[in-house]
Design a protein around this motif. Structure first.
Motif, PDB file in Angstrom:
ATOM      1  N   THR A  71      14.632   0.530   6.947  1.00  0.00           N
ATOM      2  CA  THR A  71      14.209  -0.743   7.546  1.00  0.00           C
ATOM      3  C   THR A  71      14.103  -0.610   9.062  1.00  0.00           C
ATOM      4  O   THR A  71      13.125  -1.071   9.675  1.00  0.00           O
ATOM      5  N   ARG A 103      11.061   1.456   9.963  1.00  0.00           N
ATOM      6  CA  ARG A 103       9.834   0.718   9.630  1.00  0.00           C
ATOM      7  C   ARG A 103       9.555  -0.359  10.668  1.00  0.00           C
ATOM      8  O   ARG A 103       8.427  -0.528  11.128  1.00  0.00           O
ATOM      9  N   ARG A 104      10.600  -1.082  11.057  1.00  0.00           N
ATOM     10  CA  ARG A 104      10.423  -2.147  12.048  1.00  0.00           C
ATOM     11  C   ARG A 104      10.046  -1.586  13.418  1.00  0.00           C
ATOM     12  O   ARG A 104       9.239  -2.183  14.128  1.00  0.00           O
ATOM     13  N   SER A 114       4.853  -3.563   7.972  1.00  0.00           N
ATOM     14  CA  SER A 114       5.461  -4.408   6.936  1.00  0.00           C
ATOM     15  C   SER A 114       5.797  -3.560   5.716  1.00  0.00           C
ATOM     16  O   SER A 114       5.300  -2.441   5.553  1.00  0.00           O
ATOM     17  N   GLN A 115       6.617  -4.126   4.845  1.00  0.00           N
ATOM     18  CA  GLN A 115       6.924  -3.436   3.587  1.00  0.00           C
ATOM     19  C   GLN A 115       5.655  -3.215   2.776  1.00  0.00           C
ATOM     20  O   GLN A 115       5.466  -2.150   2.181  1.00  0.00           O
ATOM     21  N   GLU A 169       2.534  -2.883   3.853  1.00  0.00           N
ATOM     22  CA  GLU A 169       1.721  -1.821   4.456  1.00  0.00           C
ATOM     23  C   GLU A 169       2.297  -0.444   4.121  1.00  0.00           C
ATOM     24  O   GLU A 169       1.556   0.478   3.775  1.00  0.00           O
ATOM     25  N   LYS A 181       5.677  -2.500  -3.493  1.00  0.00           N
ATOM     26  CA  LYS A 181       6.378  -3.227  -2.441  1.00  0.00           C
ATOM     27  C   LYS A 181       7.761  -3.676  -2.914  1.00  0.00           C
ATOM     28  O   LYS A 181       8.739  -3.633  -2.171  1.00  0.00           O
ATOM     29  N   ASP A 229      11.344  -2.860  -1.187  1.00  0.00           N
ATOM     30  CA  ASP A 229      12.321  -3.909  -0.885  1.00  0.00           C
ATOM     31  C   ASP A 229      13.687  -3.565  -1.484  1.00  0.00           C
ATOM     32  O   ASP A 229      14.713  -3.681  -0.809  1.00  0.00           O
TER      33      ASP A 229
END
Length: 96
Positions: free
Chosen positions: A26, A29-30, A35-36, A38, A47, A51
């Motif tokens: 996370t 990625r951020r 985004s999750q 993408e 997705k 998650d």
């Protein structure tokens, strides 16, 4: 072979590790501003599975971890705890 580790302790350690890996994914990625959804499209993982991995509820295969690391321009070991932070990991995760 008995290493003196009980099943419940191994399960707790694994759950802590999965949450740690998920938090690191996370974080990367951020930082990349993705985004999750993408990331899921780019690495061909649903997705919902991304998650679950990020929440520490799903154990990613080494192949999926590799795909994610390549997409995020990270090394797999970037997602794993370093010896120095093992104590911090235990305290951080016990607080959640």
């Amino acid at each position: 072979m008995d290493l003196g580790i009980h099943h419940s302790e191994r399960t707790t350690n694994l759950n802590n590790l999965l949450r740690f890996i998920g938090r690191k994914i996370t974080f990367f990625r951020r930082i990349r501003g993705v985004s999750q959804a993408e990331m899921a499209d780019e690495v061909s993982i649903e997705k919902e599975e991304i998650d679950a991995i990020e929440k520490g509820k799903k154990d990613p295969s080494i192949t999926k971890l590799y795909k994610i690391s390549q997409f995020l321009r990270a090394k797999i070991e970037d997602f794993l705890p370093k010896k120095k932070c093992e104590q911090r990991l235990r305290s951080d995760l016990s607080a959640t």
